[in-house]
Motif scaffolding. Structure first.
Motif, short mmCIF file in Angstrom:
data_model
loop_
_atom_site.label_atom_id
_atom_site.label_comp_id
_atom_site.label_asym_id
_atom_site.label_seq_id
_atom_site.Cartn_x
_atom_site.Cartn_y
_atom_site.Cartn_z
N PRO A 272 11.68 -9.97 145.29
CA PRO A 272 10.93 -9.06 146.83
C PRO A 272 10.08 -8.39 146.60
O PRO A 272 8.84 -7.95 146.19
CB PRO A 272 11.57 -9.70 147.74
CG PRO A 272 13.19 -10.54 147.62
CD PRO A 272 13.60 -9.81 146.06
N SER A 273 11.15 -6.68 146.00
CA SER A 273 9.98 -5.85 146.16
C SER A 273 9.76 -4.80 145.05
O SER A 273 8.59 -4.25 145.28
CB SER A 273 11.74 -4.38 146.83
OG SER A 273 12.47 -4.35 148.01
N THR A 274 10.07 -5.90 144.05
CA THR A 274 9.24 -5.18 143.04
C THR A 274 7.25 -5.77 142.74
O THR A 274 6.92 -5.63 142.75
CB THR A 274 9.69 -5.69 141.47
OG1 THR A 274 11.53 -5.35 141.63
CG2 THR A 274 8.85 -5.57 140.70
N ALA A 275 7.91 -7.72 143.35
CA ALA A 275 6.48 -8.25 143.57
C ALA A 275 5.44 -7.35 144.52
O ALA A 275 4.41 -7.53 143.52
CB ALA A 275 6.90 -9.48 144.26
N SER A 276 5.90 -7.16 145.54
CA SER A 276 5.39 -6.23 146.06
C SER A 276 4.18 -5.34 144.71
O SER A 276 2.74 -4.39 145.34
CB SER A 276 5.62 -5.67 147.39
OG SER A 276 6.80 -4.38 147.28
N VAL A 277 5.19 -4.31 144.08
CA VAL A 277 4.72 -2.89 143.43
C VAL A 277 4.22 -3.88 142.80
O VAL A 277 2.64 -3.57 141.69
CB VAL A 277 5.93 -2.66 142.72
CG1 VAL A 277 5.25 -1.44 142.09
CG2 VAL A 277 7.04 -1.59 143.68
N ILE A 278 4.14 -4.94 141.38
CA ILE A 278 2.95 -5.65 140.61
C ILE A 278 1.98 -6.54 141.18
O ILE A 278 1.22 -6.63 140.67
CB ILE A 278 3.91 -6.47 139.89
CG1 ILE A 278 4.89 -5.34 139.43
CG2 ILE A 278 3.15 -7.17 138.31
CD1 ILE A 278 6.59 -6.23 138.94
N ALA A 279 2.38 -6.69 142.32
CA ALA A 279 1.04 -8.02 142.96
C ALA A 279 -0.25 -7.38 142.29
O ALA A 279 -1.43 -8.16 141.95
CB ALA A 279 1.92 -8.30 144.09
N PRO A 280 -0.51 -6.00 143.23
CA PRO A 280 -1.87 -5.34 142.64
C PRO A 280 -1.98 -5.65 142.08
O PRO A 280 -3.89 -5.59 141.05
CB PRO A 280 -1.72 -5.02 144.02
CG PRO A 280 -1.24 -4.48 144.33
CD PRO A 280 0.32 -5.25 144.11
N VAL A 281 -1.37 -4.98 140.39
CA VAL A 281 -1.61 -5.25 139.33
C VAL A 281 -2.17 -6.45 138.09
O VAL A 281 -3.34 -6.46 137.94
CB VAL A 281 -0.62 -4.32 138.50
CG1 VAL A 281 -1.08 -4.19 136.98
CG2 VAL A 281 -0.66 -3.15 138.87
N ARG A 282 -1.39 -7.61 138.57
CA ARG A 282 -1.69 -8.43 138.14
C ARG A 282 -2.47 -9.01 139.07
O ARG A 282 -4.04 -10.80 137.91
CB ARG A 282 -0.47 -9.31 138.75
CG ARG A 282 0.44 -9.15 137.22
CD ARG A 282 0.52 -9.90 136.16
NE ARG A 282 0.86 -10.53 135.77
CZ ARG A 282 -0.36 -11.74 135.01
NH1 ARG A 282 -1.43 -10.74 134.69
NH2 ARG A 282 -0.18 -12.84 134.84
N LEU A 283 -3.32 -9.05 140.02
CA LEU A 283 -4.18 -9.71 140.97
C LEU A 283 -5.64 -8.90 140.85
O LEU A 283 -6.83 -9.33 141.21
CB LEU A 283 -4.00 -10.26 142.22
CG LEU A 283 -2.30 -11.24 142.09
CD1 LEU A 283 -2.59 -11.12 143.82
CD2 LEU A 283 -2.86 -12.77 141.50
N GLY A 284 -5.02 -7.79 139.63
CA GLY A 284 -6.78 -7.12 139.58
C GLY A 284 -6.96 -6.85 141.09
O GLY A 284 -8.19 -6.39 140.75
N VAL A 285 -6.27 -6.35 141.85
CA VAL A 285 -7.24 -5.35 143.60
C VAL A 285 -6.59 -4.32 143.08
O VAL A 285 -5.95 -2.97 142.03
CB VAL A 285 -6.05 -5.52 144.53
CG1 VAL A 285 -6.43 -4.58 145.39
CG2 VAL A 285 -5.72 -7.05 144.86
N PRO A 286 -8.52 -3.23 142.72
CA PRO A 286 -8.26 -1.68 142.29
C PRO A 286 -7.82 -0.82 143.39
O PRO A 286 -7.57 -1.12 144.72
CB PRO A 286 -9.87 -1.89 142.37
CG PRO A 286 -10.18 -2.84 143.71
CD PRO A 286 -9.35 -4.00 143.20
N PRO A 287 -7.16 0.18 142.86
CA PRO A 287 -6.62 1.46 143.50
C PRO A 287 -8.26 2.03 144.54
O PRO A 287 -8.82 1.70 144.61
CB PRO A 287 -5.69 2.53 142.56
CG PRO A 287 -6.80 2.36 141.95
CD PRO A 287 -7.18 0.62 141.37
N ARG A 288 -7.25 2.67 146.29
CA ARG A 288 -7.93 3.08 146.91
C ARG A 288 -8.66 4.69 145.54
O ARG A 288 -9.49 4.47 146.11
CB ARG A 288 -7.48 3.95 147.57
CG ARG A 288 -6.71 2.80 149.25
CD ARG A 288 -6.00 3.43 150.29
NE ARG A 288 -5.38 4.07 150.12
CZ ARG A 288 -4.02 3.54 150.14
NH1 ARG A 288 -4.25 2.00 150.08
NH2 ARG A 288 -2.94 3.99 149.78
N THR A 289 -8.12 4.66 145.03
CA THR A 289 -8.54 5.91 143.43
C THR A 289 -8.57 5.78 142.97
O THR A 289 -7.96 5.45 142.09
CB THR A 289 -8.38 7.45 144.52
OG1 THR A 289 -8.80 8.14 146.02
CG2 THR A 289 -8.92 8.74 143.16
#
Length: 345
Positions: A272-289
Motif C-alpha cells: 500500500p505505501s508503494t502504490a501512493s508513490v507510483i500512482a502519480p507516475v503511472r496515471l500521468g499526474v504532473p508534479p508541482r514543479t
C-alpha cells in the motif's frame, strides 16, 4: 493521491522510470534482491539481529519497497528525507557477527554497496527475463549511471558503482568468495521466498488464487538465481520449472501493465505505501514543479548531509550502547521513520 513536488532525480524520459515502473520490479526483482543479499555475512547478521523480516514480514516488505520506489520516482525533498532517516534506522542494526568473529553495521559502506548493486541488478534482471527484454546499449549505460546517482542516498560511494554490465559481473565475481550460506542465511532466504507472508488479509475464497500467484513468483525468483547460488543455499527447483515459468510470468506481467488502474490496484494490495508513490507516475499526474535535480543540488537546497556523514553522533551513541554497555540499541530511528516509510505494524 497527491502529485509529487518535482520529477525527482530521474524523470519521465529516464530508463529508471521504464525499468522500475514495470510490475516485475516490486515482485520478482525485489524478492530476488532480498534473497540474494542474505548470502553476505555482515548483512544477514544485521537482518537476523533485528528480526524484522520474521516479526513483521508484511510491513518490512512494504517499507523497503516504498523506499526503493521513492528513490526512483518521488520528489527530491522526500527522497532526501527518507535517506536521512534510513541512516538512523540502520544505526540500530549493529552487533557481533555470529560466525567467524568481528562486528557488523548496516551503515557500513561495503554492505550498502552490496545492497545497492544487488537491488538494481535484480530489478533489471527480472525486467529483462519476464518483461519487455534487454535494454539497448545506450539505455544500459544510462541505467548504471542512474544506479550511481541512487547510491548517493546510501552510505557507500557512487564512485564504487560499476557503470557497465561487465563491471557489475566483475563485482559479483569478487564478492563470490566472501559469500556464505550460513544457517541464518538459509533460514532468511527460505523465509523471504515465502511470498504469501507479505500478502494482506483476504476472504477465504481469494486465498487459493493468491497462494498460486505467490508460488509462481517464488518459482520465477528461483529461476533467476544461478545454479551455484541455489546449491550453496540448498534451494532446489527443476530446469523444467525454470523454463515453464518464463512465458507464464511474461504474459501475466504484460497483462497487468496494460492498465495502470489494474496494476496499481494489485500493487496496493501487495504494498500500500508503494502504490501512493507510483500512482502519480503511472496515471500521468504532473508534479508541482517540472524539474530534475542532482543529489548535490537537493542536499544544498534542503540542508541534508550526505548519508555517510549523517547522524555521526547518534550512530556513535548506538555503537557505545551495543558494544560498550551491552544494551539494546535505541529504537528512535525506527519510530521517526514511520512518517516517511510507513507504519511498523
Amino acid at each position: 493521491m497527491r502529485p509529487h513536488e518535482d520529477y525527482g532525480f530521474f524523470g519521465p524520459d529516464s530508463v529508471v522510470w521504464k525499468v522500475w515502473g514495470y510490475p516485475t520490479a516490486p515482485t520478482v526483482g525485489f524478492q530476488r534482491s532480498v534473497v540474494v543479499e542474505e548470502l553476505d555475512p555482515p548483512l544477514v547478521a544485521a537482518v537476523h539481529g533485528t528480526q524484522g523480516i520474521y516479526q513483521r514480514a508484511r510491513t518490512r516488505y512494504d517499507r523497503t519497497v516504498r523506499y526503493f520506489a521513492m528513490v526512483a520516482f518521488a520528489g527530491t525533498r522526500e527522497v532526501c528525507k527518507a535517506a536521512d532517516v534510513l541512516v538512523k534506522v540502520h544505526s540500530k542494526a549493529i552487533g557481533e557477527l555470529p560466525y567467524g568473529g568481528g562486528t557488523y553495521d548496516a551503515n557500513d559502506p561495503d554492505s550498502q554497496l552490496w545492497i545497492q548493486l544487488t537491488g538494481w541488478h535484480s530489478v533489471l534482471y527480472a525486467y529483462e527475463k519476464y518483461g519487455p527484454g534487454k535494454l539497448s546499449e545506450r539505455e544500459e549505460r544510462a541505467y548504471w549511471e542512474a544506479c550511481a546517482v541512487a547510491a548517493e542516498f546510501q552510505t557507500c560511494s557512487p564512485d564504487d558503482v560499476p557503470r557497465t554490465r561487465e563491471g557489475v559481473r566483475a563485482y559479483f565475481a569478487r564478492m563470490r568468495p566472501h559469500l556464505s550460506a550460513s544457517p541464518i542465511a538459509r533460514q532468511a532466504m527460505r523465509h523471504l521466498l515465502r511470498t504469501e507472508l507479505v500478502l494482506p488479509p483476504m476472504p477465504f475464497w481469494m486465498r487459493p488464487g493468491a497462494l498460486v500467484a505467490a508460488r509462481a513468483i517464488r518459482a520465477a525468483t528461483l529461476a533467476t538465481m544461478p545454479r551455484w547460488m541455489r546449491e550453496m543455499a540448498g534451494l532446489r527447483q527443476s530446469r523444467l520449472v525454470d523454463a515453464l515459468i518464463v512465458p507464464v510470468m511474461k504474459a501475466g506481467f504484460a497483462l497487468a501493465h496494460l492498465s495502470p488502474q489494474v496494476e496499481l490496484a494489485l500493487l496496493e494490495r501487495l504494498s500500500p505505501s508503494t502504490a501512493s508513490v507510483i500512482a502519480p507516475v503511472r496515471l500521468g499526474v504532473p508534479p508541482r514543479t517540472k524539474e530534475v535535480l542532482t543529489p548535490a543540488q537537493a542536499r544544498a537546497r534542503y540542508g541534508y548531509a550526505k548519508p555517510a556523514e549523517a547522524h555521526l553522533e547518534f550512530r556513535a551513541r548506538q555503537a557505545e550502547r551495543v558494544h560498550g554497555e551491552k544494551k539494546r540499541p535505541s529504537e528512535q530511528g525506527l519510530i521517526e521513520s514511520q512518517e516517511v516509510l510507513g507504519p511498523l505494524a
